[in-house]
Motif scaffolding. Structure first.
Motif, PDB file in Angstrom:
ATOM      1  N   GLY A  63       0.820  -1.212   0.000  1.00 13.25           N
ATOM      2  CA  GLY A  63       0.000   0.000   0.000  1.00 13.25           C
ATOM      3  C   GLY A  63       0.852   1.258   0.000  1.00 13.25           C
ATOM      4  N   GLU A  64       0.182   2.397   0.159  1.00 15.76           N
ATOM      5  CA  GLU A  64       0.874   3.679   0.136  1.00 15.76           C
ATOM      6  C   GLU A  64       1.728   3.869   1.382  1.00 15.76           C
ATOM      7  OE1 GLU A  64      -1.590   7.019  -0.577  1.00 15.76           O
ATOM      8  OE2 GLU A  64      -2.652   6.109  -2.260  1.00 15.76           O
ATOM      9  N   ARG A  65       2.789   4.643   1.205  1.00 11.54           N
ATOM     10  CA  ARG A  65       3.694   4.917   2.308  1.00 11.54           C
ATOM     11  C   ARG A  65       3.167   6.099   3.118  1.00 11.54           C
ATOM     12  NH1 ARG A  65       9.739   5.693   0.729  1.00 11.54           N
ATOM     13  NH2 ARG A  65       8.855   7.277  -0.618  1.00 11.54           N
ATOM     14  N   PRO A  66       2.871   5.896   4.416  1.00 10.55           N
ATOM     15  CA  PRO A  66       2.470   7.030   5.262  1.00 10.55           C
ATOM     16  C   PRO A  66       3.632   8.009   5.403  1.00 10.55           C
ATOM     17  CG  PRO A  66       1.983   4.915   6.310  1.00 10.55           C
ATOM     18  CD  PRO A  66       2.876   4.636   5.153  1.00 10.55           C
ATOM     19  N   PRO A  67       3.356   9.281   5.736  1.00 14.55           N
ATOM     20  CA  PRO A  67       4.441  10.256   5.882  1.00 14.55           C
ATOM     21  C   PRO A  67       5.347   9.976   7.066  1.00 14.55           C
ATOM     22  CG  PRO A  67       2.344  11.204   6.547  1.00 14.55           C
ATOM     23  CD  PRO A  67       2.033   9.896   5.907  1.00 14.55           C
ATOM     24  N   SER A  68       4.855   9.289   8.089  1.00 12.51           N
ATOM     25  CA  SER A  68       5.675   8.947   9.245  1.00 12.51           C
ATOM     26  C   SER A  68       5.484   7.472   9.553  1.00 12.51           C
ATOM     27  CB  SER A  68       5.278   9.784  10.461  1.00 12.51           C
ATOM     28  OG  SER A  68       5.509  11.154  10.237  1.00 12.51           O
ATOM     29  N   THR A  69       6.549   6.691   9.411  1.00 14.84           N
ATOM     30  CA  THR A  69       6.451   5.256   9.635  1.00 14.84           C
ATOM     31  C   THR A  69       7.852   4.686   9.761  1.00 14.84           C
ATOM     32  OG1 THR A  69       5.496   3.208   8.791  1.00 14.84           O
ATOM     33  CG2 THR A  69       6.486   4.684   7.175  1.00 14.84           C
ATOM     34  N   CYS A  70       7.931   3.347   9.927  1.00 11.97           N
ATOM     35  CA  CYS A  70       9.223   2.665   9.959  1.00 11.97           C
ATOM     36  C   CYS A  70       9.931   2.854   8.613  1.00 11.97           C
ATOM     37  CB  CYS A  70       9.034   1.175  10.192  1.00 11.97           C
ATOM     38  SG  CYS A  70       7.963   0.730  11.574  1.00 11.97           S
ATOM     39  N   GLU A  71      11.211   3.169   8.661  1.00  9.21           N
ATOM     40  CA  GLU A  71      12.015   3.256   7.445  1.00  9.21           C
ATOM     41  C   GLU A  71      13.414   2.738   7.739  1.00  9.21           C
ATOM     42  OE1 GLU A  71      11.904   6.513   4.637  1.00  9.21           O
ATOM     43  OE2 GLU A  71      10.547   7.582   5.986  1.00  9.21           O
ATOM     44  N   ALA A  72      14.024   2.118   6.730  1.00 12.13           N
ATOM     45  CA  ALA A  72      15.391   1.618   6.890  1.00 12.13           C
ATOM     46  C   ALA A  72      15.998   1.366   5.516  1.00 12.13           C
ATOM     47  CB  ALA A  72      15.407   0.334   7.714  1.00 12.13           C
ATOM     48  N   ILE A  73      17.316   1.323   5.492  1.00  9.56           N
ATOM     49  CA  ILE A  73      18.089   0.862   4.345  1.00  9.56           C
ATOM     50  C   ILE A  73      18.734  -0.456   4.746  1.00  9.56           C
ATOM     51  CG2 ILE A  73      20.088   1.297   2.871  1.00  9.56           C
ATOM     52  CD1 ILE A  73      17.799   3.123   2.146  1.00  9.56           C
ATOM     53  N   ALA A  74      18.611  -1.474   3.894  1.00  7.33           N
ATOM     54  CA  ALA A  74      19.204  -2.779   4.171  1.00  7.33           C
ATOM     55  C   ALA A  74      20.168  -3.146   3.048  1.00  7.33           C
ATOM     56  CB  ALA A  74      18.118  -3.844   4.298  1.00  7.33           C
ATOM     57  N   VAL A  75      21.344  -3.678   3.417  1.00  3.46           N
ATOM     58  CA  VAL A  75      22.366  -4.024   2.430  1.00  3.46           C
ATOM     59  C   VAL A  75      23.060  -5.317   2.838  1.00  3.46           C
ATOM     60  CG1 VAL A  75      22.819  -1.652   1.675  1.00  3.46           C
ATOM     61  CG2 VAL A  75      24.061  -2.587   3.636  1.00  3.46           C
ATOM     62  N   PRO A  76      23.624  -6.048   1.863  1.00  2.01           N
ATOM     63  CA  PRO A  76      24.434  -7.220   2.209  1.00  2.01           C
ATOM     64  C   PRO A  76      25.761  -6.774   2.820  1.00  2.01           C
ATOM     65  CG  PRO A  76      24.511  -6.833  -0.153  1.00  2.01           C
ATOM     66  CD  PRO A  76      23.514  -5.854   0.403  1.00  2.01           C
ATOM     67  N   ALA A  77      26.305  -7.601   3.704  1.00  4.26           N
ATOM     68  CA  ALA A  77      27.564  -7.273   4.361  1.00  4.26           C
ATOM     69  C   ALA A  77      28.302  -8.555   4.719  1.00  4.26           C
ATOM     70  CB  ALA A  77      27.320  -6.449   5.625  1.00  4.26           C
ATOM     71  N   ALA A  78      29.609  -8.438   4.888  1.00  2.00           N
ATOM     72  CA  ALA A  78      30.421  -9.585   5.283  1.00  2.00           C
ATOM     73  C   ALA A  78      30.018 -10.058   6.676  1.00  2.00           C
ATOM     74  CB  ALA A  78      31.898  -9.212   5.266  1.00  2.00           C
ATOM     75  N   THR A  79      30.059 -11.366   6.881  1.00  2.00           N
ATOM     76  CA  THR A  79      29.638 -11.944   8.157  1.00  2.00           C
ATOM     77  C   THR A  79      30.787 -12.222   9.105  1.00  2.00           C
ATOM     78  OG1 THR A  79      29.821 -14.213   7.299  1.00  2.00           O
ATOM     79  CG2 THR A  79      27.701 -13.083   6.999  1.00  2.00           C
ATOM     80  N   ASP A  80      32.013 -12.132   8.614  1.00  2.00           N
ATOM     81  CA  ASP A  80      33.154 -12.662   9.362  1.00  2.00           C
ATOM     82  C   ASP A  80      34.156 -11.622   9.820  1.00  2.00           C
ATOM     83  OD1 ASP A  80      34.017 -11.957   6.856  1.00  2.00           O
ATOM     84  OD2 ASP A  80      35.150 -13.814   6.477  1.00  2.00           O
ATOM     85  N   ARG A  81      33.755 -10.336   9.858  1.00  3.26           N
ATOM     86  CA  ARG A  81      34.722  -9.294  10.229  1.00  3.26           C
ATOM     87  C   ARG A  81      33.998  -8.053  10.737  1.00  3.26           C
ATOM     88  NH1 ARG A  81      36.998  -8.869   4.300  1.00  3.26           N
ATOM     89  NH2 ARG A  81      36.327 -11.054   4.469  1.00  3.26           N
ATOM     90  N   PRO A  82      34.720  -7.212  11.497  1.00  2.00           N
ATOM     91  CA  PRO A  82      34.137  -5.930  11.901  1.00  2.00           C
ATOM     92  C   PRO A  82      33.923  -5.040  10.684  1.00  2.00           C
ATOM     93  CG  PRO A  82      36.077  -6.484  13.221  1.00  2.00           C
ATOM     94  CD  PRO A  82      36.064  -7.430  12.064  1.00  2.00           C
ATOM     95  N   LEU A  83      32.880  -4.261  10.733  1.00  2.00           N
ATOM     96  CA  LEU A  83      32.547  -3.334   9.656  1.00  2.00           C
ATOM     97  C   LEU A  83      32.796  -1.922  10.167  1.00  2.00           C
ATOM     98  CD1 LEU A  83      29.153  -5.008   8.625  1.00  2.00           C
ATOM     99  CD2 LEU A  83      31.455  -5.532   7.763  1.00  2.00           C
ATOM    100  N   ARG A  84      33.872  -1.304   9.684  1.00  3.92           N
ATOM    101  CA  ARG A  84      34.272   0.007  10.182  1.00  3.92           C
ATOM    102  C   ARG A  84      33.294   1.087   9.707  1.00  3.92           C
ATOM    103  NH1 ARG A  84      37.229  -0.641  14.340  1.00  3.92           N
ATOM    104  NH2 ARG A  84      37.444   1.634  14.257  1.00  3.92           N
ATOM    105  N   VAL A  85      33.020   2.030  10.594  1.00  2.00           N
ATOM    106  CA  VAL A  85      32.098   3.130  10.307  1.00  2.00           C
ATOM    107  C   VAL A  85      32.855   4.438  10.492  1.00  2.00           C
ATOM    108  CG1 VAL A  85      29.856   4.165  10.834  1.00  2.00           C
ATOM    109  CG2 VAL A  85      30.239   1.724  11.287  1.00  2.00           C
ATOM    110  N   ARG A  86      32.682   5.345   9.566  1.00  2.00           N
ATOM    111  CA  ARG A  86      33.328   6.652   9.684  1.00  2.00           C
ATOM    112  C   ARG A  86      32.378   7.716   9.157  1.00  2.00           C
ATOM    113  NH1 ARG A  86      38.081   7.093   5.145  1.00  2.00           N
ATOM    114  NH2 ARG A  86      36.763   7.010   3.280  1.00  2.00           N
ATOM    115  N   ALA A  87      32.746   8.975   9.372  1.00  5.86           N
ATOM    116  CA  ALA A  87      31.864  10.076   8.965  1.00  5.86           C
ATOM    117  C   ALA A  87      32.682  11.303   8.593  1.00  5.86           C
ATOM    118  CB  ALA A  87      30.889  10.428  10.079  1.00  5.86           C
ATOM    119  N   ARG A  88      32.147  12.074   7.675  1.00  3.75           N
ATOM    120  CA  ARG A  88      32.613  13.446   7.469  1.00  3.75           C
ATOM    121  C   ARG A  88      31.635  14.364   8.178  1.00  3.75           C
ATOM    122  NH1 ARG A  88      33.906  12.624   1.628  1.00  3.75           N
ATOM    123  NH2 ARG A  88      32.151  13.978   1.137  1.00  3.75           N
ATOM    124  N   THR A  89      32.112  15.549   8.533  1.00  6.64           N
ATOM    125  CA  THR A  89      31.260  16.466   9.283  1.00  6.64           C
ATOM    126  C   THR A  89      31.209  17.836   8.615  1.00  6.64           C
ATOM    127  OG1 THR A  89      33.038  17.315  10.720  1.00  6.64           O
ATOM    128  CG2 THR A  89      31.907  15.295  11.433  1.00  6.64           C
TER     129      THR A  89
END
Length: 296
Positions: A63-89
């Protein structure tokens, strides 16, 4: 807050998460525990999206997407290692303090051979005023949200307001350091939940009924839900980022200063305040990149 200079401008290291299920999710923290209310469990829907190379999820499933609801991005990732996260500011237009303009996660996977270097669009996400969560899809199925029960039976009690110094002299407590709060409120950490509520009631009774007191003292008892634990882990960090263990997995929480959110992201999806997520190559590897453009 360490900076890396592999590319310019510098990136800030936010730590590492893990995805033993093979699916990584970036989602809105205020809604993570609501996925069962709008369809299949988050992990099932995220795994389907990851099997297609990644994508955007929202509730309800049809159905239609309400303006406020659950949202997420899902992607495949390696299962056997830490996944480093970084950011620019970039500087916040609210107070000039650094805010995230690019979030980037090394997914531990090679960039597909023969593919060009153009980013692959996955969809977009708003900045949730309750923060963002990055972690394993299966682990997030057990996420305890704001209205849930304390996972360890403990709570943090804070108080602030016109009569905070008077209350501190009478009741005690320590300054609770919080980067987005100036000097922070007074209070106690890691109290048994029943004890925290009892102290809160004594504070309220004293400053509700005393002469001229009115509402001159505010109080808050925050049970140790997963949502609160993530926010607390970021209290002392400039970007309000913190990592806690959920269902045996390190999960990253990202909070936003309320003033910065009000100036830049208020209204969220209903007002078109959404920001693109892509898969992109970096040094031969695949990264998830969420871009929140600097304020004009």
């Amino acid at each position: 807050m360490a900076e890396t200079t592999g590319t310019s401008p510098a990136y800030v290291d936010l730590g590492a998460v893990a995805a033993p299920s093979g699916t990584l999710v970036l989602g809105m923290a205020g809604w993570i525990d609501h996925w069962p209310e709008v369809g299949r469990p988050l992990s099932e829907r995220a795994a389907d999206a990851a099997a297609r190379g990644g994508g955007h999820l929202y509730g309800p499933e049809e159905g239609e997407r309400p303006p406020s609801t659950c949202e997420a991005i899902a992607v495949p990732a390696a299962t056997d290692r830490p996944l480093r996260v970084r950011a620019r500011t970039s500087p916040s237009p609210f107070d000039g303090e650094p805010t995230i303009s690019v979030l980037e996660v090394d997914l531990g996977l090679p960039w597909p051979e023969g593919e060009d270097d153009r980013p692959v669009p996955l969809g977009d996400l708003p900045v949730d005023r309750c923060g963002m969560v990055l972690g394993d899809a299966r682990a997030l199925d057990s996420f305890v949200g704001m209205d849930g029960e304390a996972v360890d039976g403990l709570a943090d009690l804070t108080y602030w307001g016109r009569y905070e110094e008077e209350a501190h002299a009478a009741f005690g407590g320590e300054r609770i350091v919080n980067t987005s709060w100036g000097s922070g409120p007074y209070g106690w950490l890691d109290l048994p939940l029943s004890e925290a509520r009892a102290i809160e009631e004594r504070l309220r009774a004293c400053y509700r009924t005393g002469p001229g007191k009115g509402n001159g003292l505010m109080t808050d008892v925050a049970g140790h839900t997963d949502h609160h634990r993530l926010r607390r882990a970021g209290w002392t960090r400039p970007l309000l980022n913190g990592i806690v263990d959920i269902a045996g997995c390190p999960v990253l929480g990202l909070d936003w200063d309320p003033g910065d959110h009000s100036v830049r992201h208020h209204g969220e999806r209903a007002w078109g305040q959404v920001y693109p997520a892509t898969l992109a190559p970096r040094e031969g590897r695949t990264v998830l990149r969420w871009t929140v453009p600097p304020a004009a």
